[in-house]
Write an enzyme that holds these catalytic residues in place. Structure first.
Site, PDB file in Angstrom:
ATOM      1  N   SER A 141       0.508  -0.860  -0.244  1.00 37.87           N
ATOM      2  CA  SER A 141      -0.102   0.186  -0.108  1.00 37.87           C
ATOM      3  C   SER A 141       0.917   1.158   0.080  1.00 37.87           C
ATOM      4  O   SER A 141       2.285   1.219   0.358  1.00 37.87           O
ATOM      5  CB  SER A 141      -0.698   0.043   1.229  1.00 37.87           C
ATOM      6  OG  SER A 141      -1.534   1.799   1.394  1.00 37.87           O
ATOM      7  N   TYR A 154      -1.683   0.121  10.635  1.00 40.82           N
ATOM      8  CA  TYR A 154      -1.989  -0.714   9.355  1.00 40.82           C
ATOM      9  C   TYR A 154      -0.260   0.031   8.905  1.00 40.82           C
ATOM     10  O   TYR A 154      -0.352  -0.454   7.715  1.00 40.82           O
ATOM     11  CB  TYR A 154      -3.077  -0.043   8.382  1.00 40.82           C
ATOM     12  CG  TYR A 154      -2.985  -0.239   6.870  1.00 40.82           C
ATOM     13  CD1 TYR A 154      -3.583  -1.936   6.648  1.00 40.82           C
ATOM     14  CD2 TYR A 154      -3.169   0.536   6.280  1.00 40.82           C
ATOM     15  CE1 TYR A 154      -4.063  -2.593   5.148  1.00 40.82           C
ATOM     16  CE2 TYR A 154      -3.642   0.074   4.812  1.00 40.82           C
ATOM     17  CZ  TYR A 154      -3.523  -1.155   4.815  1.00 40.82           C
ATOM     18  OH  TYR A 154      -4.023  -1.402   3.310  1.00 40.82           O
TER      19      TYR A 154
HETATM   20  P1  NAP Z   1     -11.454  -6.202   1.114  1.00 45.91           P
HETATM   21  O1  NAP Z   1     -12.072  -5.519  -0.180  1.00 45.91           O
HETATM   22  O2  NAP Z   1     -12.086  -5.854   1.830  1.00 45.91           O
HETATM   23  O3  NAP Z   1     -11.099  -8.447   0.577  1.00 45.91           O
HETATM   24  C1  NAP Z   1     -10.128  -8.376   2.171  1.00 45.91           C
HETATM   25  C2  NAP Z   1     -10.559  -9.573   1.353  1.00 45.91           C
HETATM   26  O4  NAP Z   1      -8.884 -10.621   1.924  1.00 45.91           O
HETATM   27  C3  NAP Z   1     -11.251 -10.741   1.315  1.00 45.91           C
HETATM   28  O5  NAP Z   1     -11.676 -11.684   0.626  1.00 45.91           O
HETATM   29  C4  NAP Z   1     -11.326 -11.309   3.307  1.00 45.91           C
HETATM   30  O6  NAP Z   1     -12.119 -12.486   3.176  1.00 45.91           O
HETATM   31  C5  NAP Z   1      -9.514 -11.864   3.198  1.00 45.91           C
HETATM   32  N1  NAP Z   1      -9.082 -11.247   4.176  1.00 45.91           N
HETATM   33  C6  NAP Z   1      -9.474 -10.710   5.533  1.00 45.91           C
HETATM   34  N2  NAP Z   1      -8.265 -11.260   6.472  1.00 45.91           N
HETATM   35  C7  NAP Z   1      -8.227 -12.844   6.254  1.00 45.91           C
HETATM   36  C8  NAP Z   1      -8.289 -13.610   6.979  1.00 45.91           C
HETATM   37  N3  NAP Z   1      -7.204 -13.303   7.781  1.00 45.91           N
HETATM   38  N4  NAP Z   1      -7.912 -14.398   6.452  1.00 45.91           N
HETATM   39  C9  NAP Z   1      -8.001 -14.538   4.798  1.00 45.91           C
HETATM   40  N5  NAP Z   1      -8.639 -14.097   3.772  1.00 45.91           N
HETATM   41  C10 NAP Z   1      -8.787 -12.964   4.808  1.00 45.91           C
HETATM   42  O7  NAP Z   1     -10.614  -5.387   0.959  1.00 45.91           O
HETATM   43  P2  NAP Z   1      -8.665  -4.530  -0.026  1.00 45.91           P
HETATM   44  O8  NAP Z   1      -9.537  -3.241  -0.018  1.00 45.91           O
HETATM   45  O9  NAP Z   1      -9.840  -5.900  -1.745  1.00 45.91           O
HETATM   46  O10 NAP Z   1      -7.881  -5.433   0.651  1.00 45.91           O
HETATM   47  C11 NAP Z   1      -6.892  -6.313  -0.613  1.00 45.91           C
HETATM   48  C12 NAP Z   1      -6.429  -6.189  -0.176  1.00 45.91           C
HETATM   49  O11 NAP Z   1      -5.402  -4.448  -0.886  1.00 45.91           O
HETATM   50  C13 NAP Z   1      -5.805  -5.950   1.399  1.00 45.91           C
HETATM   51  O12 NAP Z   1      -4.090  -6.344   1.838  1.00 45.91           O
HETATM   52  C14 NAP Z   1      -5.256  -3.895   1.793  1.00 45.91           C
HETATM   53  O13 NAP Z   1      -4.277  -4.475   2.779  1.00 45.91           O
HETATM   54  C15 NAP Z   1      -4.866  -3.872   0.149  1.00 45.91           C
HETATM   55  N6  NAP Z   1      -4.677  -2.308  -0.326  1.00 45.91           N
HETATM   56  C16 NAP Z   1      -6.298  -1.910  -0.065  1.00 45.91           C
HETATM   57  C17 NAP Z   1      -5.975  -0.976  -0.335  1.00 45.91           C
HETATM   58  C18 NAP Z   1      -7.986   0.101  -0.247  1.00 45.91           C
HETATM   59  O14 NAP Z   1      -7.917   1.656   0.018  1.00 45.91           O
HETATM   60  N7  NAP Z   1      -8.803  -0.714  -0.576  1.00 45.91           N
HETATM   61  C19 NAP Z   1      -5.546   0.095  -0.655  1.00 45.91           C
HETATM   62  C20 NAP Z   1      -4.044  -0.276  -0.367  1.00 45.91           C
HETATM   63  C21 NAP Z   1      -4.042  -1.770  -0.543  1.00 45.91           C
HETATM   64  P3  NAP Z   1     -12.610 -12.889   4.608  1.00 45.91           P
HETATM   65  O15 NAP Z   1     -13.301 -12.058   5.258  1.00 45.91           O
HETATM   66  O16 NAP Z   1     -13.248 -14.184   3.547  1.00 45.91           O
HETATM   67  O17 NAP Z   1     -11.920 -13.514   4.694  1.00 45.91           O
END
Ligand code: NAP
Length: 245
Positions: A141, A154
């Site tokens: 990120s 985070y």
């Molecule tokens: P999201 O829509 O909340 O999806 C998160 C995913 O991770 C879900 O599929 C969730 O599935 C899974 N997850 C969470 N905790 C878990 C665990 N303990 N074991 C296995 N699976 C788990 O979030 P996203 O935005 O797509 O984020 C994905 C990645 O991108 C993350 O690493 C986040 O830090 C990074 N990111 C996001 C952003 C943003 O602005 N959204 C920006 C920069 C980086 P379940 O709940 O079914 O387990």
């Protein structure tokens, strides 16, 4: 034909957001996809809708015992992993100054985003090293590059992902294992809903933020990194919304 056709990818956090979008693009590129997440009831129907072969695996990346058993639990024809997308992540309880937060939630963020990523990598990497090589893509990120008020845990976790990715890339360079890190800015997914444990608060957060990236934007970055020829490694991609300074 896709450059990635016939490969097998394991994507953590494939039930929503960036992980789901990445699983979809990989499947459309004729990659066999193992989608992992805790909510199997949410994950499986989405994986079943993808165009190519998929496998849905219930996995909590923070559960060291389950992750240690991951490879042996897979059917034999799914045990050769070419691509690992370490995407699972969260920031439950985030957007509060450190002393106002719950230390158990801060530690949980580290366990999922850092320990979880390390545990899954440790489970998959030996097979890549012993066999056909592979490509590991870590979701970092822009919060891994500087501080962000209200997001201490985070930010710490994503700094760790940044350092880990750079170090693993150096350790396995020239050994058939490439390591790439994708560092997105704000992406509109389920992330804010999970962060606040409240869907309405999550929606309001994105509305107030302004222009956000879409999950597919990040998935395309993952595919770009994966599609480079073997002599080229994309070490990092920073991708942010086109918001004025
Ligand atoms: P999201 O829509 O909340 O999806 C998160 C995913 O991770 C879900 O599929 C969730 O599935 C899974 N997850 C969470 N905790 C878990 C665990 N303990 N074991 C296995 N699976 C788990 O979030 P996203 O935005 O797509 O984020 C994905 C990645 O991108 C993350 O690493 C986040 O830090 C990074 N990111 C996001 C952003 C943003 O602005 N959204 C920006 C920069 C980086 P379940 O709940 O079914 O387990």
């Amino acid at each position: 034909m896709s450059k990635l056709a016939g490969k097998t990818a394991l994507v953590t956090g494939a039930s929503a957001g960036i992980g789901l979008a990445t699983a979809r693009l990989l499947s459309e590129a004729d990659v066999r996809v193992i989608g992992c997440a805790r909510r199997l009831d949410v994950l499986r129907p989405q994986m079943d809708e993808l165009p190519g072969p998929t496998l849905s695996v219930q996995l909590d990346v923070a559960d060291a015992e389950s992750v240690a058993d991951l490879m042996t639990q897979l059917p034999p024809e799914w045990q050769t992993i070419d691509i690992l997308v370490n995407n699972a992540g969260s920031d439950i309880g985030g957007r509060r100054d450190f002393h106002e937060g719950d230390i158990a939630e801060w530690v949980n963020t580290i366990q999922i985003n850092v320990s979880g990523l390390m545990q899954v990598t440790a489970a998959v990497l030996p097979g890549m090293l012993a066999g056909q090589g592979g490509h590991i893509v870590n979701l970092g990120s822009v919060a891994g590059l500087s501080g962000v008020r209200g997001c201490a845990a985070y930010v710490a976790s994503k700094h760790a992902v940044h350092g880990l990715s750079d170090t693993l890339r150096q350790e396995y360079a020239g050994r058939g294992i490439r390591v790439s890190e994708i560092l997105p800015g704000m992406v509109k997914t389920e992330f804010a809903k999970t962060r606040f444990s409240d869907a309405d608060k999550g929606d309001a957060f994105y509305e107030n933020y302004g222009l956000c990236l879409e999950a597919e934007d990040i998935a395309r970055s993952v595919l770009f990194a994966l599609e480079q020829p073997p002599h080229a490694v994309v070490s990092q991609i920073v991708i942010v919304p086109d918001n004025p300074g």
